[in-house]
Design a protein around this motif. Structure first.
Motif, PDB file in Angstrom:
ATOM      1  N   LEU A 277      -6.062 -63.959 -19.517  1.00  0.00           N
ATOM      2  CA  LEU A 277      -5.445 -62.652 -19.253  1.00  0.00           C
ATOM      3  C   LEU A 277      -3.931 -62.827 -19.221  1.00  0.00           C
ATOM      4  CD1 LEU A 277      -7.809 -61.647 -16.322  1.00  0.00           C
ATOM      5  CD2 LEU A 277      -7.790 -60.557 -18.581  1.00  0.00           C
ATOM      6  N   LEU A 278      -3.257 -62.319 -20.217  1.00  0.00           N
ATOM      7  CA  LEU A 278      -1.805 -62.492 -20.284  1.00  0.00           C
ATOM      8  C   LEU A 278      -1.097 -61.621 -19.245  1.00  0.00           C
ATOM      9  CD1 LEU A 278       0.513 -63.821 -21.965  1.00  0.00           C
ATOM     10  CD2 LEU A 278       0.562 -61.708 -23.298  1.00  0.00           C
ATOM     11  N   ASP A 279      -0.249 -62.248 -18.438  1.00  0.00           N
ATOM     12  CA  ASP A 279       0.580 -61.465 -17.510  1.00  0.00           C
ATOM     13  C   ASP A 279       1.934 -61.152 -18.127  1.00  0.00           C
ATOM     14  OD1 ASP A 279       1.056 -60.280 -14.874  1.00  0.00           O
ATOM     15  OD2 ASP A 279       2.596 -61.822 -14.688  1.00  0.00           O
ATOM     16  N   GLY A 280       2.371 -61.987 -19.061  1.00  0.00           N
ATOM     17  CA  GLY A 280       3.656 -61.726 -19.696  1.00  0.00           C
ATOM     18  C   GLY A 280       4.299 -63.006 -20.202  1.00  0.00           C
TER      19      GLY A 280
ATOM     20  N   VAL B 172       8.373 -68.754 -22.109  1.00  0.00           N
ATOM     21  CA  VAL B 172       7.409 -69.274 -21.139  1.00  0.00           C
ATOM     22  C   VAL B 172       6.389 -68.180 -20.818  1.00  0.00           C
ATOM     23  CG1 VAL B 172       7.073 -70.292 -18.845  1.00  0.00           C
ATOM     24  CG2 VAL B 172       9.150 -70.805 -20.149  1.00  0.00           C
ATOM     25  N   PRO B 173       5.155 -68.332 -21.291  1.00  0.00           N
ATOM     26  CA  PRO B 173       4.125 -67.335 -20.976  1.00  0.00           C
ATOM     27  C   PRO B 173       3.494 -67.590 -19.610  1.00  0.00           C
ATOM     28  CG  PRO B 173       3.578 -68.647 -22.961  1.00  0.00           C
ATOM     29  CD  PRO B 173       4.656 -69.357 -22.216  1.00  0.00           C
ATOM     30  N   TYR B 174       2.816 -66.555 -19.102  1.00  0.00           N
ATOM     31  CA  TYR B 174       2.077 -66.638 -17.831  1.00  0.00           C
ATOM     32  C   TYR B 174       0.661 -66.135 -18.097  1.00  0.00           C
ATOM     33  CZ  TYR B 174       6.968 -66.420 -16.367  1.00  0.00           C
ATOM     34  OH  TYR B 174       8.316 -66.636 -16.244  1.00  0.00           O
ATOM     35  N   THR B 175      -0.331 -66.989 -17.916  1.00  0.00           N
ATOM     36  CA  THR B 175      -1.692 -66.589 -18.252  1.00  0.00           C
ATOM     37  C   THR B 175      -2.697 -66.985 -17.178  1.00  0.00           C
ATOM     38  OG1 THR B 175      -1.098 -66.956 -20.575  1.00  0.00           O
ATOM     39  CG2 THR B 175      -3.429 -66.576 -20.095  1.00  0.00           C
TER      40      THR B 175
ATOM     41  N   GLY C  78      -0.208 -64.393 -11.757  1.00  0.00           N
ATOM     42  CA  GLY C  78       0.974 -63.882 -12.436  1.00  0.00           C
ATOM     43  C   GLY C  78       1.975 -63.311 -11.440  1.00  0.00           C
ATOM     44  N   LEU C  79       2.942 -62.567 -11.977  1.00  0.00           N
ATOM     45  CA  LEU C  79       4.105 -62.155 -11.180  1.00  0.00           C
ATOM     46  C   LEU C  79       3.942 -60.819 -10.476  1.00  0.00           C
ATOM     47  CD1 LEU C  79       6.329 -63.363 -14.026  1.00  0.00           C
ATOM     48  CD2 LEU C  79       6.812 -64.046 -11.683  1.00  0.00           C
TER      49      LEU C  79
ATOM     50  N   GLY D 169       6.029 -68.737  -7.390  1.00  0.00           N
ATOM     51  CA  GLY D 169       5.902 -67.286  -7.448  1.00  0.00           C
ATOM     52  C   GLY D 169       5.127 -66.740  -8.637  1.00  0.00           C
ATOM     53  N   ASP D 170       5.233 -67.389  -9.780  1.00  0.00           N
ATOM     54  CA  ASP D 170       4.533 -66.868 -10.953  1.00  0.00           C
ATOM     55  C   ASP D 170       3.011 -67.023 -10.823  1.00  0.00           C
ATOM     56  OD1 ASP D 170       5.294 -69.573 -11.064  1.00  0.00           O
ATOM     57  OD2 ASP D 170       5.069 -69.677 -13.237  1.00  0.00           O
TER      58      ASP D 170
END
Ligand SMILES: [Zn+2]
Length: 325
Positions: A57-60, A95-98, A114-115, A150-151
């Motif tokens: 699930l991509l957060d960004g 830098v992705p967050y997943t 995620g954030l 935090g991320d």
């Protein structure tokens, strides 16, 4: 525009930012002259794992300028050469967050958050992508937390202080919790990023109701088929999660490496965020060896979307082969 320029200047100057952004280093705000990172659409990817399902699930994605500091122990020229050899930009790093969702029978287990609404404009998509995959926040019964950066935790609570996954039990590594929640250590944290990290962890977990948070030790079986795997180094108590079903294995790597184009290819390189670079290096080497020998499916929090795939040995390091989107 005024607001953004002011914000960036304040961050770069190391001035105390608002509570909302205190944990975010300057790079975490998208630098306006580097363009905007592309976000995969749809931002989820389902993978079958025996009788379970694993969903990325991509957060960004955050774009940061590439500077000397990003790889702490390698010259920038070498870093740029490795990026260029893979057809990647040498001016910036995306830098992705997943986070990952595991669907196991009636259970819905989210790995990292995620954030939330605490990040920059190209983050905070987790809930939308969760919905696109067919789930709402109240469907989540367990949130597994890898570590307290935090991320990985900010999506647990929104800016109003409300818990986003209202029905979920939160499970976190005991060593990680003890480290960030220690009052004396927090009081001694140097001003700037480290202080912000402490404040952020304590804002998230400090007033969590009893019974909501459950701490675990390395190696613990957290849920049927899901085990905590010690991965300290990046932070003092980071955990990975290993999921097994019908002989198949998925390992959520958390921040075992930051982007694999640098830190899987060179497992001895240290990203600037590794708190104990030598411990992180040993953890990374051992984990990659095991992953490749077992042919495990992996999910990397900062891996390029779909962030799930396989690792293969390459030269003195490893290559990440994502599954097709
Ligand atoms: Zn991270």
């Amino acid at each position: 525009m005024m607001h953004r320029r002011h914000f960036i200047r304040a961050s770069l100057g190391g001035l105390a930012a608002t509570a909302a952004s205190a944990w975010l280093p300057a790079w975490a705000q998208n630098a306006p002259d580097l363009g905007t990172p592309a976000l995969a659409e749809p931002g989820f990817r389902r993978v079958r794992l025996g009788g379970m399902e694993v969903i990325a699930l991509l957060d960004g994605v955050t774009r940061r300028p590439l500077g000397e500091e990003f790889v702490a122990n390698a010259p920038l020229t070498e870093v740029k050469a490795l990026l260029a050899s893979q057809g990647l930009s040498t001016d910036h790093i995306d830098v992705p967050y997943t986070p990952f969702l595991v669907v196991a029978g009636h259970r819905r287990i989210l790995m990292d958050t995620g954030l939330g609404d605490w990040g920059g404009p190209t983050t905070g998509r987790l809930l939308a992508n969760l919905r696109a995959a067919g789930f709402g926040p109240d469907d989540i019964d367990t949130v597994l937390v890898s570590h307290y950066h935090g991320d990985h935790i900010n999506g647990l609570r929104n800016r109003a202080g409300e818990y986003v996954f209202r029905k979920a039990k939160v499970m976190a590594p005991a060593a990680e919790h003890a480290w960030w929640m220690d009052d004396a250590r927090a009081a001694q944290a140097p001003a700037g990023r480290m202080k912000g990290l402490f404040e952020n962890a304590r804002r998230t977990f400090g007033s969590m109701p009893a019974g909501m948070l459950q701490l675990f030790e390395p190696g613990a079986e957290l849920l049927p088929g899901i085990r905590a795997v010690q991965a300290h180094g990046h932070t003092p108590g980071m955990s990975m999660f290993e999921v097994g079903s019908e002989g198949q294995t998925f390992i959520f790597l958390a921040d075992l490496t930051n982007i694999p184009s640098l830190f899987a290819r060179n497992p001895d390189w240290a990203v600037t965020f590794d708190m104990d670079a030598e411990a992180a290096r040993r953890t990374r080497r051992a984990a990659f060896e095991r992953i490749v020998s077992r042919q495990a499916l992996v999910g990397g929090f900062h891996f390029p979307f779909p962030a799930v795939g396989r690792m293969a040995a390459l030269g003195t390091g490893y290559r990440f082969d994502p599954l097709p989107v």
